[in-house]
Scaffold this active site. Structure first.
Site, PDB file in Angstrom:
ATOM      1  N   LYS A 123     -31.857  15.220 -14.649  1.00  0.00           N
ATOM      2  CA  LYS A 123     -31.061  16.427 -14.908  1.00  0.00           C
ATOM      3  C   LYS A 123     -29.561  16.167 -14.746  1.00  0.00           C
ATOM      4  CE  LYS A 123     -29.968  20.812 -12.608  1.00  0.00           C
ATOM      5  NZ  LYS A 123     -28.956  20.633 -11.568  1.00  0.00           N
ATOM      6  N   ASN A 124     -29.161  15.561 -13.609  1.00  0.00           N
ATOM      7  CA  ASN A 124     -27.724  15.418 -13.337  1.00  0.00           C
ATOM      8  C   ASN A 124     -27.056  14.431 -14.293  1.00  0.00           C
ATOM      9  OD1 ASN A 124     -27.921  17.314 -11.344  1.00  0.00           O
ATOM     10  ND2 ASN A 124     -28.030  15.860  -9.655  1.00  0.00           N
ATOM     11  N   ARG A 175     -23.287  25.476 -13.495  1.00  0.00           N
ATOM     12  CA  ARG A 175     -22.177  24.734 -12.899  1.00  0.00           C
ATOM     13  C   ARG A 175     -21.776  23.518 -13.725  1.00  0.00           C
ATOM     14  NH1 ARG A 175     -19.586  25.046  -8.272  1.00  0.00           N
ATOM     15  NH2 ARG A 175     -18.406  23.166  -7.819  1.00  0.00           N
ATOM     16  N   ASP A 192     -26.305  26.507  -7.807  1.00  0.00           N
ATOM     17  CA  ASP A 192     -26.983  26.680  -6.521  1.00  0.00           C
ATOM     18  C   ASP A 192     -26.112  27.398  -5.502  1.00  0.00           C
ATOM     19  OD1 ASP A 192     -29.370  25.541  -7.094  1.00  0.00           O
ATOM     20  OD2 ASP A 192     -28.737  23.512  -6.583  1.00  0.00           O
ATOM     21  N   ASP A 235     -29.635  15.750  -2.365  1.00  0.00           N
ATOM     22  CA  ASP A 235     -30.644  16.539  -3.066  1.00  0.00           C
ATOM     23  C   ASP A 235     -32.061  16.320  -2.540  1.00  0.00           C
ATOM     24  OD1 ASP A 235     -28.896  17.861  -4.678  1.00  0.00           O
ATOM     25  OD2 ASP A 235     -29.234  16.650  -6.469  1.00  0.00           O
ATOM     26  N   MET A 258     -23.395  17.084   3.756  1.00  0.00           N
ATOM     27  CA  MET A 258     -22.523  17.353   2.603  1.00  0.00           C
ATOM     28  C   MET A 258     -22.488  18.816   2.162  1.00  0.00           C
ATOM     29  SD  MET A 258     -23.240  13.816   0.531  1.00  0.00           S
ATOM     30  CE  MET A 258     -22.340  14.228  -0.956  1.00  0.00           C
TER      31      MET A 258
END
Length: 437
Positions: free
Chosen positions: A25-26, A100, A124, A322, A344
């Site tokens: 996805k990223n 985002r 998120d 993640d 983070m």
């Protein structure tokens, strides 16, 4: 796909068989944005069929790019005729707000057309996520930006981006991706120090090089980029999604399942397999697959001097934030204790109250730290009703529900659909019992 939706999960079913992870996805968010850097066709393969990716493809389509869906997992995008005025339209502002990843469309549009916009982005709810890294980097390269408080929108303009020396103040993946995409068409040389260097960013850089960009230092935190006039089309295949791979490892352990995760690109997984092995999970690496044998018990290691095991996230090549939620949930049924330190993001541990309601032994020390005291499978979790706050917590709750006794209800599952494609169908095929309402 439904807007919000609910999963009804009957716990206690063991999974068995093989599962192929979706495309990353990223990575896909960066790669789709980069198609706007050229007028020539770019073929993208192994795309995940999920909400966030389909939304960004719709944005690119709305801008006037020709989008050809070749299959569920592949698309050809030709950004020849872009309507740059569309970035100020109500439709673009409304749609870009929902995701985002739309922040990464700024640099390609600025590089080719000198204009871009960004509504205050969604995504998120995991605490403050600053945009300064993006905006200051682009500003240093010659972009002006204004914020319109009445429309909640940033507008960007430039007479031409110019290479510069950038020392990033935080290791932001999307921030680095944005300045890399800005630099490839900028005049002169750009040096980016303290750049993110995770595999997805390396994939973006390698694709840009195939398109004709000049980038040195790929895989390190020091990138040197010589701007070029134009870029060509190319073909690109997504890596498998490392977060999904980590989720399946945790799921197999929690449910005591025998599971094989296929085609994982082991060479790109960094610390992920080793971190789950530290939680006591056995794995066999066969060619490019990970086989997790059924385990009745798994024991958390301790540090060499005997101290309590601590897992913490860090920018790549550290352990990805993640997967912290997944590691936390997996530790619930381990033997031993572990301190989970989510450095983070500050709100990512706020779903542990649901796990405590299910019977987990977790002490939430503060917004960043939780101690998990493993149950060693002496008592199963119990099914409850809950709601998914973000993508990764949603899947962590799903894993907990699958391992629990009785039935659980998880609301707000569009948060899971944003990051995991048809997760209910794929897990049911392995023996899970998940009903989508």
């Amino acid at each position: 796909m439904t807007n919000n939706g609910t999963f009804i999960v009957e716990g206690g079913h063991k999974l068995s068989g093989e599962i192929i992870p979706q495309g990353a996805k990223n990575e896909a968010l960066q790669i789709i944005s980069a198609t706007l850097l050229t007028a020539e066709p770019v073929l993208i393969e192994n795309l995940p069929d999920i909400l966030d990716i389909n939304k960004i493809i719709d944005l690119v389509d709305g801008l006037g790019a020709k989008v050809e869906r070749l299959s569920r997992e592949s698309v050809r995008i030709t950004a020849k005729d872009i309507d740059i005025d569309y970035v100020l339209s109500e439709d673009y502002v409304r749609d870009a707000q929902k995701i985002r990843g739309s922040v990464m469309l700024i640099a390609p549009l600025l590089g080719r057309y000198g204009r871009a916009s960004l509504p205050k982005p969604g995504g998120d709810k995991i605490g403050r996520r600053r945009l300064d890294t993006h905006l200051l980097g682009l500003q240093a390269m010659g972009a002006d930006f204004q914020y319109d408080p009445s429309r909640h929108i940033y507008t960007f303009n430039t007479d031409g981006l110019v290479g510069t020396y950038l020392h990033m103040e935080e290791i932001s993946v999307t921030g680095t991706a944005n300045v890399v995409m800005a630099a490839v068409l900028a005049k002169g040389e750009t040096t980016i120090y303290n750049a993110a260097c995770e595999p997805y960013l390396q994939q973006l850089c390698k694709m840009l090089v195939r398109m004709g960009a000049k980038i040195e230092g790929i895989g390190s935190n020091l990138l040197k980029i010589q701007g070029v006039e134009t870029l060509n089309g190319t073909e690109h295949r997504m890596l498998p999604d490392m977060i999904e791979i980590g989720s399946f490892i945790g799921m197999a352990a929690m449910t005591g399942s025998d599971l094989t995760i296929k085609d994982v690109r082991l060479d790109q997984l960094g610390l992920i397999p080793g971190t789950f092995q530290r939680l006591g999970i056995k794995m066999n690496f066969v060619n490019d697959d990970i086989h997790i044998p059924a385990q009745d018990h798994y024991e958390i290691g301790s540090f060499i001097e005997g101290g309590l095991m601590t897992l913490y996230d860090a920018p790549w090549p550290g352990f990805t934030p993640d997967l912290m939620s997944i590691a936390l949930v997996t530790a619930i049924q381990a033997r031993g204790s572990v301190l989970i330190h989510q450095k983070m993001f500050e709100s990512r541990l706020f779903f542990v109250d649901k796990l405590i309601d299910m019977g987990a032994q977790i002490i939430l020390c503060d917004p960043h730290r939780a101690t998990v005291i493993g149950l060693d499978k002496r008592a199963p979790l119990r099914g409850i009703s809950m709601s998914s706050p973000d993508i990764r917590a949603g899947v962590s709750l799903l894993i907990a529900a699958m391992s629990a006794e009785g039935t659980s209800r998880i609301d707000n599952i569009h948060q899971i659909d944003r990051g995991y494609q048809r997760i209910d169908e794929r897990l049911n095929a392995l023996g899970a019992s998940i009903i989508r309402e």
